[in-house]
Design a protein around this motif. Structure first.
Motif, PDB file in Angstrom:
ATOM      1  N   CYS A  36      45.193  45.954  42.704  1.00  0.00           N
ATOM      2  CA  CYS A  36      44.145  45.290  41.934  1.00  0.00           C
ATOM      3  C   CYS A  36      44.740  44.265  40.970  1.00  0.00           C
ATOM      4  O   CYS A  36      44.286  43.129  40.886  1.00  0.00           O
ATOM      5  N   GLU A  66      35.816  45.009  48.837  1.00  0.00           N
ATOM      6  CA  GLU A  66      34.612  44.559  49.521  1.00  0.00           C
ATOM      7  C   GLU A  66      34.378  43.108  49.123  1.00  0.00           C
ATOM      8  O   GLU A  66      34.433  42.771  47.944  1.00  0.00           O
ATOM      9  N   SER A  67      34.096  42.268  50.117  1.00  0.00           N
ATOM     10  CA  SER A  67      33.983  40.835  49.858  1.00  0.00           C
ATOM     11  C   SER A  67      32.790  40.237  50.569  1.00  0.00           C
ATOM     12  O   SER A  67      32.419  40.674  51.665  1.00  0.00           O
ATOM     13  N   ASN A 104      32.290  36.516  46.320  1.00  0.00           N
ATOM     14  CA  ASN A 104      32.152  37.714  45.492  1.00  0.00           C
ATOM     15  C   ASN A 104      33.092  38.782  46.030  1.00  0.00           C
ATOM     16  O   ASN A 104      32.950  39.209  47.177  1.00  0.00           O
ATOM     17  N   ASP A 105      34.061  39.177  45.233  1.00  0.00           N
ATOM     18  CA  ASP A 105      35.058  40.180  45.624  1.00  0.00           C
ATOM     19  C   ASP A 105      35.014  41.359  44.662  1.00  0.00           C
ATOM     20  O   ASP A 105      34.856  41.179  43.447  1.00  0.00           O
ATOM     21  N   LYS A 106      35.178  42.558  45.219  1.00  0.00           N
ATOM     22  CA  LYS A 106      35.301  43.762  44.396  1.00  0.00           C
ATOM     23  C   LYS A 106      36.436  44.615  44.936  1.00  0.00           C
ATOM     24  O   LYS A 106      36.576  44.785  46.147  1.00  0.00           O
ATOM     25  N   SER A 142      36.155  42.936  39.579  1.00  0.00           N
ATOM     26  CA  SER A 142      35.282  42.077  40.365  1.00  0.00           C
ATOM     27  C   SER A 142      35.644  40.624  40.085  1.00  0.00           C
ATOM     28  O   SER A 142      36.062  40.264  38.973  1.00  0.00           O
ATOM     29  N   TYR A 143      35.459  39.791  41.109  1.00  0.00           N
ATOM     30  CA  TYR A 143      35.849  38.395  41.040  1.00  0.00           C
ATOM     31  C   TYR A 143      34.761  37.559  41.700  1.00  0.00           C
ATOM     32  O   TYR A 143      34.360  37.825  42.827  1.00  0.00           O
ATOM     33  N   LYS A 144      34.265  36.563  40.997  1.00  0.00           N
ATOM     34  CA  LYS A 144      33.237  35.672  41.523  1.00  0.00           C
ATOM     35  C   LYS A 144      33.705  34.238  41.357  1.00  0.00           C
ATOM     36  O   LYS A 144      34.269  33.884  40.319  1.00  0.00           O
ATOM     37  N   ASP A 195      36.350  39.956  36.076  1.00  0.00           N
ATOM     38  CA  ASP A 195      35.940  41.088  35.252  1.00  0.00           C
ATOM     39  C   ASP A 195      36.730  42.316  35.700  1.00  0.00           C
ATOM     40  O   ASP A 195      36.697  42.673  36.883  1.00  0.00           O
TER      41      ASP A 195
END
Length: 308
Positions: free
Chosen positions: A14, A68-69, A91-93, A98-100, A130
Motif C-alpha cells: 500500500c 480494486e480498481s 478510482n483505486d482502493k 484510496s486513490y482518485k 486518502d
C-alpha cells in the motif's frame, strides 16, 4: 503467522503503490489495448467516433484488502478529423488507502503520408490520495497511523505520441511529469520518486477473410525498477469474437475473451493467473471491460489502432 505475513505485505504494498501513484507508476490492467487513452493521450486524435470505455478490476481475489480498481475514459474526435478531446477517471482502493484521479486530454494528428499518421497528445488534471490506517488491524496501529492522509491533492501533467498505419502502431508516453514527496523520510528512502515511461506497440495480421491476429505489447519503465512487460495476442473471428492470451513478465498469465454484442457495444473479460510465489496467497485477478462507440457503422475500422 500466515495472516500476519499477508497483512505485512499489504501494508508495504500500500505504501509503495500509493507513493508510486505520484511517482508515476500508474495502475496496470490486462486489457490495456481497449483503453489506450488511459496511458497515452495521443490516441484521442485517432478516434473515428466518440467512445466511452469502462474497466473494472478485482486483483488478488480472496485476499482481504486486495486492490480494486475502476477506470472510465471518454474520447471525442473533432469535426476536422485532426484533433480529439478526452477525459480519464480512475478510482483505486487497496487496504486502508484510496486513490482518485482525473485528467483532461487533447490530441492533434498529422498525416506524414497517405498511410502513416503522427498523433501528439497531452493530459492535465489531478489526483486525490486518502490513507486511513485505522481501518486495518495492525500490531502497532499508532505507528502506521502517523502516515494517514486525507484528500491530499497532487497535480498531473503528461504527454504522449503515436505513429500508426493501417496494420500497425507504435506509441510512447509519460503519464505524469510531476512527482510529489508525501511520506516521512524513512518511507521515502524505500521508494524513490521517479518518472514512468510507457512504450506501446501492436500489429494486425489478417490470417484469412474471417480471422485476424492482433498481437500487442506494453512496457512500463521506471528508473531503478524492473521493467513491467505485458504482451497480449488476440484472435478476432468474424469481427465479433475475440479470444486471447497474455503474459506479464514474472507476474501472471492472462486468458481473455471478448464479444462485439452490437456494432457499437463490446464487452470483455480476463483472468490473471499468478506465476510468482505470491500467487499461493490469492485466487487470481478478474477484469471486465465495456466499450461503447457512438454512431459506429457496421463496418470494422481499417486502421489497427481503432480495431479494438
Amino acid at each position: 503467522m500466515k495472516a500476519l505475513y499477508i497483512k505485512s505485505i499489504l501494508v508495504i504494498f500500500c505504501l509503495m503503490v500509493f507513493n508510486h501513484h505520484q511517482a508515476q507508476t500508474e495502475p496496470q490492467f490486462s486489457n490495456y489495448m481497449y483503453n489506450v487513452q488511459q496511458f497515452n493521450p495521443a490516441v484521442a486524435s485517432e478516434l473515428e467516433q466518440a467512445e466511452i470505455t469502462g474497466f473494472f478490476r478485482s486483483q488478488w481475489t480472496g485476499l482481504e484488502g486486495a486492490p480494486e480498481s475502476q477506470w472510465l475514459s471518454f474520447g471525442l474526435p473533432l469535426a476536422n478529423e485532426k484533433m480529439g478531446l478526452g477525459l480519464n477517471l480512475v478510482n483505486d482502493k487497496i487496504g486502508p488507502a484510496s486513490y482518485k484521479s482525473f485528467s483532461f486530454v487533447y490530441a492533434y494528428k498529422i498525416m506524414l503520408n497517405e498511410r502513416i499518421s503522427l498523433s501528439l497528445g497531452v493530459n492535465a488534471g489531478g489526483s486525490l490520495l486518502d490513507i486511513d490506517f485505522t481501518k486495518g488491524n495492525f500490531e502497532n496501529p499508532g505507528e502506521v497511523s502517523q502516515n494517514n492522509f486525507s484528500d491530499e491533492f497532487y497535480a498531473r501533467v503528461g504527454a504522449g505520441g503515436i505513429v500508426s498505419a493501417e496494420d500497425w502502431f507504435l506509441g510512447f508516453s509519460v503519464p505524469n511529469f510531476f512527482g510529489e514527496d508525501f511520506y516521512d523520510d524513512d518511507v521515502r528512502n524505500v521508494v524513490a520518486d521517479k518518472i514512468q515511461f510507457n512504450l506501446f506497440a501492436g500489429y494486425n495480421y489478417d490470417l484469412n477473410r474471417t480471422v485476424t491476429l492482433r498481437p500487442s505489447v506494453l512496457a512500463n519503465i521506471v528508473e531503478g525498477n524492473p521493467v513491467t512487460l505485458t504482451a497480449n495476442a488476440n484472435v478476432l473471428v468474424y469481427d465479433r469474437l475475440s479470444i486471447g492470451l497474455g503474459y506479464r513478465y514474472d507476474e501472471a498469465m492472462t486468458g481473455m475473451l471478448g464479444f462485439q454484442i452490437f456494432d457499437n457495444l463490446f464487452t470483455g473479460y480476463s483472468y490473471d493467473y499468478a506465476t510468482n510465489d505470491f500467487g499461493e496467497y490469492h485466487n487470481g485477478s478478474h477484469e471486465i471491460v465495456l466499450k461503447f462507440k457512438f454512431n459506429k457503422s457496421g463496418y470494422p475500422s481499417s486502421r489497427a489502432l481503432n480495431s479494438y
